[in-house]
Design a protein around this motif. Sequence first.
Motif, short mmCIF file in Angstrom:
data_model
loop_
_atom_site.label_atom_id
_atom_site.label_comp_id
_atom_site.label_asym_id
_atom_site.label_seq_id
_atom_site.Cartn_x
_atom_site.Cartn_y
_atom_site.Cartn_z
N VAL A 70 0.82 -1.15 -0.08
CA VAL A 70 0.10 0.03 0.07
C VAL A 70 0.72 1.19 0.08
CG1 VAL A 70 -1.79 1.36 1.38
CG2 VAL A 70 -2.20 -1.19 1.05
N TYR A 71 1.99 1.19 0.66
CA TYR A 71 2.83 2.31 0.86
C TYR A 71 3.77 2.34 -0.21
CZ TYR A 71 0.32 4.49 5.02
OH TYR A 71 -0.71 4.84 5.74
N ASP A 72 4.15 1.48 -0.77
CA ASP A 72 5.30 1.67 -1.65
C ASP A 72 5.03 2.80 -2.77
OD1 ASP A 72 6.94 -0.49 -1.07
OD2 ASP A 72 6.18 -1.94 -2.32
N GLU A 73 5.89 3.19 -3.24
CA GLU A 73 5.90 4.15 -4.41
C GLU A 73 4.95 3.77 -5.46
OE1 GLU A 73 8.70 6.56 -7.22
OE2 GLU A 73 9.37 6.37 -5.24
N GLY A 74 4.04 4.56 -5.92
CA GLY A 74 2.92 4.32 -6.91
C GLY A 74 2.46 5.15 -7.52
N TYR A 75 1.24 5.64 -7.69
CA TYR A 75 0.68 6.75 -8.36
C TYR A 75 0.20 7.73 -7.66
CZ TYR A 75 0.32 2.50 -11.46
OH TYR A 75 0.63 1.39 -12.12
N VAL A 76 -0.05 7.69 -6.15
CA VAL A 76 -0.43 8.59 -5.21
C VAL A 76 0.65 9.09 -4.28
CG1 VAL A 76 -2.27 9.01 -3.62
CG2 VAL A 76 -2.64 7.35 -5.29
N ASP A 77 0.68 10.52 -4.50
CA ASP A 77 1.79 11.14 -3.34
C ASP A 77 1.82 10.51 -1.84
OD1 ASP A 77 3.62 13.53 -2.70
OD2 ASP A 77 1.89 13.76 -1.33
N SER A 78 2.86 10.23 -1.30
CA SER A 78 2.97 9.65 -0.02
C SER A 78 2.25 10.34 0.96
CB SER A 78 4.51 9.41 0.49
OG SER A 78 4.99 10.50 0.22
N GLY A 79 2.21 11.73 0.90
CA GLY A 79 1.62 12.75 2.12
C GLY A 79 0.16 12.53 1.78
N VAL A 128 -7.19 2.56 -7.16
CA VAL A 128 -7.13 1.29 -6.59
C VAL A 128 -6.16 1.30 -5.37
CG1 VAL A 128 -6.33 -1.14 -6.62
CG2 VAL A 128 -7.91 -0.17 -8.50
N GLU A 129 -5.22 2.16 -5.82
CA GLU A 129 -4.28 2.68 -4.52
C GLU A 129 -4.78 3.26 -3.46
OE1 GLU A 129 0.03 4.88 -4.63
OE2 GLU A 129 -0.35 3.75 -6.25
N ILE A 130 -5.50 4.14 -3.60
CA ILE A 130 -6.26 5.21 -2.70
C ILE A 130 -7.14 4.23 -1.82
CG2 ILE A 130 -8.18 6.88 -2.19
CD1 ILE A 130 -7.05 8.21 -4.76
N MET A 131 -7.91 3.37 -2.43
CA MET A 131 -8.61 2.08 -1.72
C MET A 131 -7.91 1.33 -1.05
SD MET A 131 -11.85 2.73 -1.67
CE MET A 131 -12.13 1.40 -0.73
N GLY A 132 -6.66 1.00 -1.38
CA GLY A 132 -5.67 0.06 -0.48
C GLY A 132 -5.59 0.84 0.54
N VAL A 133 -5.21 2.10 0.64
CA VAL A 133 -4.96 3.01 1.95
C VAL A 133 -6.27 2.70 2.75
CG1 VAL A 133 -4.44 5.11 2.83
CG2 VAL A 133 -3.18 4.27 0.75
N ILE A 134 -7.23 3.28 2.29
CA ILE A 134 -8.49 3.17 2.99
C ILE A 134 -8.85 1.84 3.35
CG2 ILE A 134 -11.09 3.49 2.83
CD1 ILE A 134 -10.47 5.66 0.40
N SER A 135 -8.80 0.70 2.94
CA SER A 135 -8.89 -0.61 3.29
C SER A 135 -8.10 -1.04 4.27
CB SER A 135 -9.12 -1.51 2.02
OG SER A 135 -10.03 -1.31 1.29
N LEU A 136 -6.78 -0.90 4.25
CA LEU A 136 -5.80 -0.94 5.20
C LEU A 136 -6.03 -0.42 6.49
CD1 LEU A 136 -2.75 -2.20 5.92
CD2 LEU A 136 -2.03 0.32 5.30
#
Length: 189
Positions: A53-62, A149-157
Motif C-alpha cells: 500500500v505504501y510503496d511508491e506508486g501513483y498517489v503522493d505519499s503525503g 485502486v491505490e487510494i482504496m488500498g490505503v482506505i482498506s488498510l
Amino acid sequence: MSRIEPILDYETSELAPLFKQAEKWMGFQPNDGLLMAHKPNLLISFFSLAKAVYDEGYVDSGLKRMIGHISSLSAGCEYCSAHTAFSAEKNGISNEKMKSIWDFQNSPLFSKKEKVALNLAFKSSMVPNQTSDKDFEELKKHFSDAAIVEIMGVISLFGFLNRWNSTFKTELEIQPKKAYESIKTTKNA
C-alpha cells in the motif's frame, strides 16, 4: 493499557527483522504490531500488505497519509489518527493543513485532487458506506484507475487497523501522541 499484552521478546523472535524494519520506517516500535505478533503469520501478511500500500506508486505519499487520517477520524480510531498525523508530518504535510483536515471540502489549503480523494476516504470509512457513482466520476477526473485502486488500498488498510486498534484499545506511543495532540481540534477530538 491495551486489552491484551504485547509480546515483549520481539528482538529475539523470528519476527525480529520485521520489527527492525518497522522501527526504521516509523522511528519507534508500533504497539499494534507487537499485538499482531501473537499470530506471526498475521503480522507477516499485514507487513506485506502495508508495504504494498505504501510503496511508491501513483498517489503522493503525503496524500496517502491524509487519506489514512480521514479514514481513521471517520472511524473514531485515535490510535490510527495519531499514527497518520505523525506520518503525515514526516511526509511533508503541514501542521496547518492537518489541523484543517476535517474541513477539507471548504479549506483553500487542499487542492481539488486532494479533496476528491479525501471525500472518498471520508465516505467509504462510514458504516454504512456513503460513496456514490458521482464520487467516482469526480475521482476519475483526477486519478487513473490504478491510482484509485491505490487510494482504496490505503482506505482498506485503515479499515483493518481502525477495527484492530479500537477493539484492542492499543496503547498509543509517545511520538504519534505528540503529533496528534499538536493538530487536534474540537472537531477531531
